[in-house]
Design a protein around this motif. Structure first.
Motif, short mmCIF file in Angstrom:
data_model
loop_
_atom_site.label_atom_id
_atom_site.label_comp_id
_atom_site.label_asym_id
_atom_site.label_seq_id
_atom_site.Cartn_x
_atom_site.Cartn_y
_atom_site.Cartn_z
N ARG A 4 -1.19 4.75 -6.08
CA ARG A 4 -2.03 3.86 -6.86
C ARG A 4 -3.37 3.68 -6.16
NH1 ARG A 4 -2.02 -0.56 -3.76
NH2 ARG A 4 -0.21 -0.93 -2.42
N ASP A 10 -4.19 -3.96 1.09
CA ASP A 10 -3.68 -2.72 1.68
C ASP A 10 -4.40 -2.36 2.98
OD1 ASP A 10 -1.85 -2.23 -0.43
OD2 ASP A 10 -3.48 -1.36 -1.63
N ASP A 57 2.95 4.21 -1.79
CA ASP A 57 3.93 3.20 -1.38
C ASP A 57 5.27 3.85 -1.10
OD1 ASP A 57 2.32 0.86 -1.59
OD2 ASP A 57 2.56 0.90 -3.76
N ASP A 59 9.61 3.35 -0.78
CA ASP A 59 10.58 2.84 -1.75
C ASP A 59 10.60 1.32 -1.82
OD1 ASP A 59 11.40 5.39 -2.52
OD2 ASP A 59 12.87 5.51 -0.90
N GLY A 61 7.92 -0.51 -1.60
CA GLY A 61 6.62 -0.97 -2.09
C GLY A 61 5.61 -1.26 -1.00
N THR A 62 5.88 -0.79 0.22
CA THR A 62 4.98 -0.97 1.35
C THR A 62 4.10 0.27 1.49
OG1 THR A 62 6.64 -2.30 2.47
CG2 THR A 62 4.88 -1.40 3.83
#
Length: 168
Positions: A4, A10, A57, A59, A61-62
């Motif tokens: 993304r 981030d 990211d 798994d 979401g980091t």
């Protein structure tokens, strides 16, 4: 796992990702890269504002990887792509390049360019599998020629830099 556009929050992850990715170079002719200081946050902030910073990211979401780019001549130049060491080999780099390439097409760049080590076994071959080709010196655009010459001047003699391009 997804790719993304980056968000401001981030930016707190990029230095750790860069350092982790650098560990892969230990024991190679590019061992010095593992000790290199991370890219300055100002460069990331500028790319974020332009919409030319992508995050991959994990798994959970980091952020596990990033691609930092900027316009250069008639192309989108990949300034850096890094994926955390433990997440390498899972297709994140490919997905980051695909996202940047889609953006380059959308804003009508004529190509995507980058510089990389020409002999390390995982850099150039990845880009070649994705359609990039090594450029001869005569094919370099003015900005890309300047970037490549600067890298060759700044980096240790062990660095074997080349420029690559994906035509769009």
């Amino acid at each position: 796992m997804g790719v993304r556009r980056a968000r401001a929050e981030d930016l707190s992850h990029v230095a750790a990702i860069e350092r982790s990715a650098g560990e892969r170079f230990r024991g190679t002719h590019m061992d010095w890269a593992a000790e290199a200081p991370p890219t300055g946050l100002d460069e990331f902030r500028t790319a974020l504002a332009r919409g030319e910073l992508w995050i991959a990211d994990d798994d959970a979401g980091t952020p596990a990887g990033f691609l930092l780019a900027c316009p250069l001549d008639d192309a989108l130049y990949i300034r850096e792509m890094s994926v955390r060491r433990d997440d390498q080999g899972r297709g994140l780099g490919r997905r980051l390049i695909e996202a940047a390439t889609a953006h380059a097409r959308a804003v009508t760049h004529r190509g995507v360019t980058l510089t990389t080590d020409e002999i390390i076994e995982w850099n150039r071959p990845l880009y070649e599998r994705l359609g990039f080709r090594v450029l001869d010196e005569a094919e370099l655009s003015p900005g890309l020629a300047t970037k490549l010459a600067d890298e060759r001047r700044r980096m240790p003699a062990s660095a074997r830099r080349c420029a690559m391009r994906l035509d769009l």
